[in-house]
Design a protein around this motif. Sequence first.
Motif: not given
Length: 283
Positions: A167-184
């Motif tokens: 199952q796919l679960v939304f990554a909690e760190d992607c709730n922040t701009s820094e988390g989105v930057n790291q994932r991207y």
Amino acid sequence: MTTKSLSYILIIGILSIVSIYSGALIYFTWPISEFSIDKSGVFGDSFGLLTSLFSGLAFAGLIITILMQKDELALQREELSLTRDELSGQKDELRTQNETLRVQRFENTFFKMLEILDSCRKEIAYQAPNFPNGSTTYEGREAVRRLYEALSKRYFFNSITQNYSQQLVFAEDCNTSEGVNQRYTKFYNDHGDDLGQYFRTLYNIIKLVDRNFTSGDGLVYSNLLRAQLSRYELLLIFYNCLSSHGDKLTPLVKKYSILKHMEAELVIEQHQWLLDRWSSELN
């Protein structure tokens, strides 16, 4: 009455006065019965009136000469004014021609770069797993769509095993701009070979427009560029601008509203706040 006509009248008048006066003098003194110095002096004195008259006429002639020079200077000034107007018109025409040539050179470069952008788009490739047959390779716009789906599902979500299923679960760190930057950034590191040239070309096209136009005249070209971008290209540009990889591209994308027609419903639900922040920064 012109100065030239006045001069003719003055000359004719002088000749007429001299002729009339001489004729009258001869008429009243003829025949001359005695030639002597005394008589000659009296005869010469009789022309004193003409001498005074000629002096006055000489002064009048001087005035007429001054008036004639004044008229000539006025004509010269008028000719100079006409010459300046003509030169000004030639300068305006030359300026218009230079502007036309500048726009033509810009358009040649702009449309050539649009062709390069299309070539970069066609060269984008994505290999999608296709069990049990290995993988399937997609290219062009379809590859762009698959890349966005991979970003939104594989990189912003974590895969967990629950009840013997993935199952796919939304990554909690992607709730922040820094988390989105790291994932991207991880996504870009994996697929930068395909996307890097595309984003660099896009940046240079917008930069070309921005460098050549300081007013709204450049919008027609930025709008034309925007019309070439698919819905999934806009989404990838959006996330690229949110990351550190889009530091140079972001101000130009905002300035020319490149993401104006991005479909909000295609942005994952958990990132709608990023879309709202982006919209507020444009206002």
